[in-house]
Design a protein around this motif. Structure first.
Motif, PDB file in Angstrom:
ATOM      1  N   LEU A  20      17.118  92.035  54.822  1.00 45.67           N
ATOM      2  CA  LEU A  20      15.822  91.515  55.250  1.00 45.67           C
ATOM      3  C   LEU A  20      14.778  91.796  54.178  1.00 45.67           C
ATOM      4  O   LEU A  20      14.821  92.839  53.519  1.00 45.67           O
ATOM      5  N   ASN A  21      13.826  90.883  54.033  1.00 42.68           N
ATOM      6  CA  ASN A  21      12.755  91.024  53.057  1.00 42.68           C
ATOM      7  C   ASN A  21      11.445  90.553  53.672  1.00 42.68           C
ATOM      8  O   ASN A  21      11.443  89.685  54.555  1.00 42.68           O
ATOM      9  N   VAL A  22      10.342  91.107  53.188  1.00 36.77           N
ATOM     10  CA  VAL A  22       9.030  90.650  53.648  1.00 36.77           C
ATOM     11  C   VAL A  22       8.870  89.157  53.381  1.00 36.77           C
ATOM     12  O   VAL A  22       8.182  88.454  54.122  1.00 36.77           O
ATOM     13  N   LEU A  23       9.537  88.659  52.345  1.00 32.53           N
ATOM     14  CA  LEU A  23       9.495  87.225  52.044  1.00 32.53           C
ATOM     15  C   LEU A  23       9.947  86.395  53.238  1.00 32.53           C
ATOM     16  O   LEU A  23       9.437  85.297  53.468  1.00 32.53           O
ATOM     17  N   ASP A  24      10.914  86.898  54.008  1.00 28.50           N
ATOM     18  CA  ASP A  24      11.357  86.171  55.196  1.00 28.50           C
ATOM     19  C   ASP A  24      10.213  85.998  56.183  1.00 28.50           C
ATOM     20  O   ASP A  24      10.019  84.916  56.749  1.00 28.50           O
ATOM     21  N   ALA A  25       9.450  87.065  56.397  1.00 26.56           N
ATOM     22  CA  ALA A  25       8.304  86.986  57.313  1.00 26.56           C
ATOM     23  C   ALA A  25       7.237  86.046  56.759  1.00 26.56           C
ATOM     24  O   ALA A  25       6.626  85.272  57.507  1.00 26.56           O
ATOM     25  N   ASN A  26       7.021  86.106  55.441  1.00 20.89           N
ATOM     26  CA  ASN A  26       6.017  85.232  54.828  1.00 20.89           C
ATOM     27  C   ASN A  26       6.370  83.760  55.009  1.00 20.89           C
ATOM     28  O   ASN A  26       5.518  82.929  55.328  1.00 20.89           O
ATOM     29  N   ILE A  27       7.647  83.430  54.798  1.00 24.86           N
ATOM     30  CA  ILE A  27       8.074  82.036  54.943  1.00 24.86           C
ATOM     31  C   ILE A  27       8.024  81.616  56.410  1.00 24.86           C
ATOM     32  O   ILE A  27       7.607  80.503  56.737  1.00 24.86           O
ATOM     33  N   ARG A  28       8.444  82.517  57.299  1.00 24.65           N
ATOM     34  CA  ARG A  28       8.361  82.240  58.741  1.00 24.65           C
ATOM     35  C   ARG A  28       6.936  81.895  59.147  1.00 24.65           C
ATOM     36  O   ARG A  28       6.700  80.973  59.950  1.00 24.65           O
ATOM     37  N   ASP A  29       5.957  82.594  58.566  1.00 23.13           N
ATOM     38  CA  ASP A  29       4.556  82.405  58.926  1.00 23.13           C
ATOM     39  C   ASP A  29       3.879  81.276  58.154  1.00 23.13           C
ATOM     40  O   ASP A  29       2.686  81.033  58.331  1.00 23.13           O
ATOM     41  N   LEU A  34       3.208  75.550  50.682  1.00 29.55           N
ATOM     42  CA  LEU A  34       2.855  74.659  49.583  1.00 29.55           C
ATOM     43  C   LEU A  34       3.903  74.706  48.474  1.00 29.55           C
ATOM     44  O   LEU A  34       4.147  73.712  47.788  1.00 29.55           O
ATOM     45  N   LEU A  35       4.521  75.878  48.298  1.00 32.00           N
ATOM     46  CA  LEU A  35       5.525  76.048  47.242  1.00 32.00           C
ATOM     47  C   LEU A  35       6.938  75.838  47.765  1.00 32.00           C
ATOM     48  O   LEU A  35       7.796  75.336  47.042  1.00 32.00           O
ATOM     49  N   LEU A  36       7.171  76.254  49.006  1.00 30.64           N
ATOM     50  CA  LEU A  36       8.507  76.162  49.608  1.00 30.64           C
ATOM     51  C   LEU A  36       8.378  75.411  50.928  1.00 30.64           C
ATOM     52  O   LEU A  36       8.284  76.015  51.998  1.00 30.64           O
ATOM     53  N   PRO A  37       8.382  74.095  50.869  1.00 29.77           N
ATOM     54  CA  PRO A  37       8.110  73.292  52.072  1.00 29.77           C
ATOM     55  C   PRO A  37       9.315  73.141  52.996  1.00 29.77           C
ATOM     56  O   PRO A  37       9.841  72.058  53.202  1.00 29.77           O
ATOM     57  N   TYR A  38       9.766  74.267  53.574  1.00 30.73           N
ATOM     58  CA  TYR A  38      10.866  74.201  54.530  1.00 30.73           C
ATOM     59  C   TYR A  38      10.386  73.523  55.808  1.00 30.73           C
ATOM     60  O   TYR A  38       9.293  73.796  56.292  1.00 30.73           O
ATOM     61  N   LYS A  39      11.232  72.657  56.360  1.00 32.33           N
ATOM     62  CA  LYS A  39      10.872  71.953  57.587  1.00 32.33           C
ATOM     63  C   LYS A  39      11.668  72.519  58.762  1.00 32.33           C
ATOM     64  O   LYS A  39      12.898  72.506  58.744  1.00 32.33           O
ATOM     65  N   PRO A  40      10.979  73.047  59.784  1.00 30.42           N
ATOM     66  CA  PRO A  40      11.677  73.611  60.938  1.00 30.42           C
ATOM     67  C   PRO A  40      12.538  72.542  61.622  1.00 30.42           C
ATOM     68  O   PRO A  40      12.164  71.362  61.626  1.00 30.42           O
ATOM     69  N   PRO A  41      13.652  72.937  62.233  1.00 30.49           N
ATOM     70  CA  PRO A  41      14.173  74.316  62.252  1.00 30.49           C
ATOM     71  C   PRO A  41      14.965  74.632  60.981  1.00 30.49           C
ATOM     72  O   PRO A  41      15.688  73.779  60.459  1.00 30.49           O
ATOM     73  N   PHE A  42      14.782  75.839  60.472  1.00 27.85           N
ATOM     74  CA  PHE A  42      15.567  76.268  59.316  1.00 27.85           C
ATOM     75  C   PHE A  42      15.945  77.735  59.521  1.00 27.85           C
ATOM     76  O   PHE A  42      15.358  78.427  60.350  1.00 27.85           O
ATOM     77  N   VAL A  43      16.936  78.186  58.765  1.00 28.18           N
ATOM     78  CA  VAL A  43      17.455  79.543  58.906  1.00 28.18           C
ATOM     79  C   VAL A  43      16.852  80.423  57.823  1.00 28.18           C
ATOM     80  O   VAL A  43      16.856  80.055  56.641  1.00 28.18           O
ATOM     81  N   ARG A  73      19.481  80.239  46.005  1.00 25.22           N
ATOM     82  CA  ARG A  73      18.254  79.690  45.413  1.00 25.22           C
ATOM     83  C   ARG A  73      17.316  79.123  46.471  1.00 25.22           C
ATOM     84  O   ARG A  73      17.733  78.777  47.585  1.00 25.22           O
ATOM     85  N   ASP A  74      16.040  79.023  46.116  1.00 26.92           N
ATOM     86  CA  ASP A  74      15.041  78.454  47.017  1.00 26.92           C
ATOM     87  C   ASP A  74      15.451  77.030  47.394  1.00 26.92           C
ATOM     88  O   ASP A  74      15.931  76.263  46.569  1.00 26.92           O
ATOM     89  N   GLY A  75      15.246  76.711  48.654  1.00 27.54           N
ATOM     90  CA  GLY A  75      15.680  75.425  49.169  1.00 27.54           C
ATOM     91  C   GLY A  75      17.044  75.493  49.824  1.00 27.54           C
ATOM     92  O   GLY A  75      17.427  74.582  50.563  1.00 27.54           O
ATOM     93  N   ARG A  76      17.785  76.594  49.554  1.00 23.58           N
ATOM     94  CA  ARG A  76      19.129  76.739  50.121  1.00 23.58           C
ATOM     95  C   ARG A  76      19.317  78.100  50.781  1.00 23.58           C
ATOM     96  O   ARG A  76      20.429  78.605  50.856  1.00 23.58           O
ATOM     97  N   ILE A  77      18.219  78.697  51.222  1.00 22.63           N
ATOM     98  CA  ILE A  77      18.318  80.008  51.870  1.00 22.63           C
ATOM     99  C   ILE A  77      18.965  79.851  53.245  1.00 22.63           C
ATOM    100  O   ILE A  77      19.273  78.744  53.673  1.00 22.63           O
ATOM    101  N   GLY A  78      19.139  80.968  53.953  1.00 21.65           N
ATOM    102  CA  GLY A  78      19.706  80.902  55.291  1.00 21.65           C
ATOM    103  C   GLY A  78      20.838  81.877  55.487  1.00 21.65           C
ATOM    104  O   GLY A  78      21.875  81.542  56.070  1.00 21.65           O
TER     105      GLY A  78
END
Length: 314
Positions: A20-29, A34-43, A73-78
């Motif tokens: 687990l990383n704080v980055l996970d919480a940042n992306i969740r929130d 703007l930099l990592l435009p993940y579209k829910p639902p994502f893992v 890599r970014d875009g393929r997390i989960g």
């Protein structure tokens, strides 16, 4: 979720543990949308250790049964999942002398420390390096890597964590609750910052002219915008966000840069060799079951963990 689809060059991994990383919480929130435009639902999940159970066409470095670890890599997390498809270039064989949970704690923080200290700062024997938040995930790894590179290492930590960071190799420990690090330290070659803007500005005062201030907590700079290929509007935003700190750094003859870690299996292989040689050891706060992921992430955000928190998937 559906089974991961394998593209050419992909490796299918059954995940045993995920860091687990704080980055996970940042992306969740949505803080990086703007930099990592993940579209829910994502893992969520950026760290993994597990076993190869399938390979795509063109894969030559791995085979079914290999124990591996990675930061996809970014875009393929989960990685908070049972299985994931990972680009072969992002993957490395797991250090053979650590558990799956220990291996899962390494990729993101290990690559962050490596890219900051080896790739950007080019730390050499005799350099003086300040690593903020020495008891955190990045800090515990970066202290050990800096010592391996021959540096004199100072770190900020609470009195309760002083023994931990000294045991990892810190030469000087500044108790941030009772001491002002900018008044205690001077003449440093490198500062690795993971704290807020106030600590970032104060860090300029401990660096010698020609020193390097590397921040993993921002603000992003124009070089980052260029390397990420951001559009003109976002590039302007990055320039404005970092204008103040870049001006202050220039006035002191210091180089400022923002580091946004990139996935890299080749670097993970080098890190694995250091772990196997005993030069670096993973530092785990705790291992939790998958059902406790949400609670563990909330506690991680509070900043009280020593080292990494890992989720046991399998």
């Amino acid at each position: 979720m559906p089974e991961p689809a394998l593209s050419p060059g992909d490796v299918l991994v059954e995940i045993a543990a995920a860091g687990l990383n704080v980055l996970d919480a940042n992306i969740r929130d949505g803080e990086f949308k703007l930099l990592l435009p993940y579209k829910p639902p994502f893992v969520l999940g950026h760290d993994l250790a597990g076993t190869v159970i399938g390979i795509g066409s063109g894969v030559s470095r791995f085979k079914v049964g290999d124990e591996v670890y990675a930061r996809p890599r970014d875009g393929r997390i989960g990685t908070l999942a049972e299985r994931i498809a990972v680009d072969e270039a992002d993957l490395a064989l797991k250090p053979g002398n650590v558990s799956m949970a220990e291996a899962a704690s390494i990729p993101l923080v290990g690559l962050t420390a490596w890219q900051a200290l080896v790739e950007v700062a080019k730390v050499r024997k005799g350099d003086k390096v300040l690593i903020h938040a020495g008891s955190g995930g990045v800090g515990t790894f970066a202290i050990q890597l800096a010592k391996h590179l021959g540096a004199t290492v100072a770190t900020t930590a609470s009195a309760g964590n002083a023994d931990l960071v000294r045991g990892l190799g810190a030469d000087i420990v500044v108790d941030y609750k009772r001491q002002d690090f900018e008044k205690v330290l001077s003449g440093y070659d490198v500062v690795l910052n993971s704290l807020d803007g106030d600590a970032l500005r104060k860090s300029l005062n401990v660096l010698r002219p020609g020193g390097r201030l590397i921040s993993i907590s921002g603000p992003p700079d124009p070089v980052f915008a260029k390397t990420q290929g951001l559009n003109a509007f976002l590039a302007l935003v990055m320039r404005l966000l970092s204008l103040n700190i870049r001006r202050k750094a220039k006035a002191r003859g210091v180089d400022y840069s923002f580091l946004f870690m990139q996935a890299n299996g080749e670097q993970l292989a080098k890190i694995a060799a250091l772990v196997e040689a005993g030069s670096i050891r993973p530092v785990l706060d705790r291992v939790v079951p998958f059902a406790s992921t949400d609670a563990a992430l909330t506690e991680l955000e509070a900043g009280r963990s020593k080292g990494k928190v890992v989720v046991e998937i399998r």
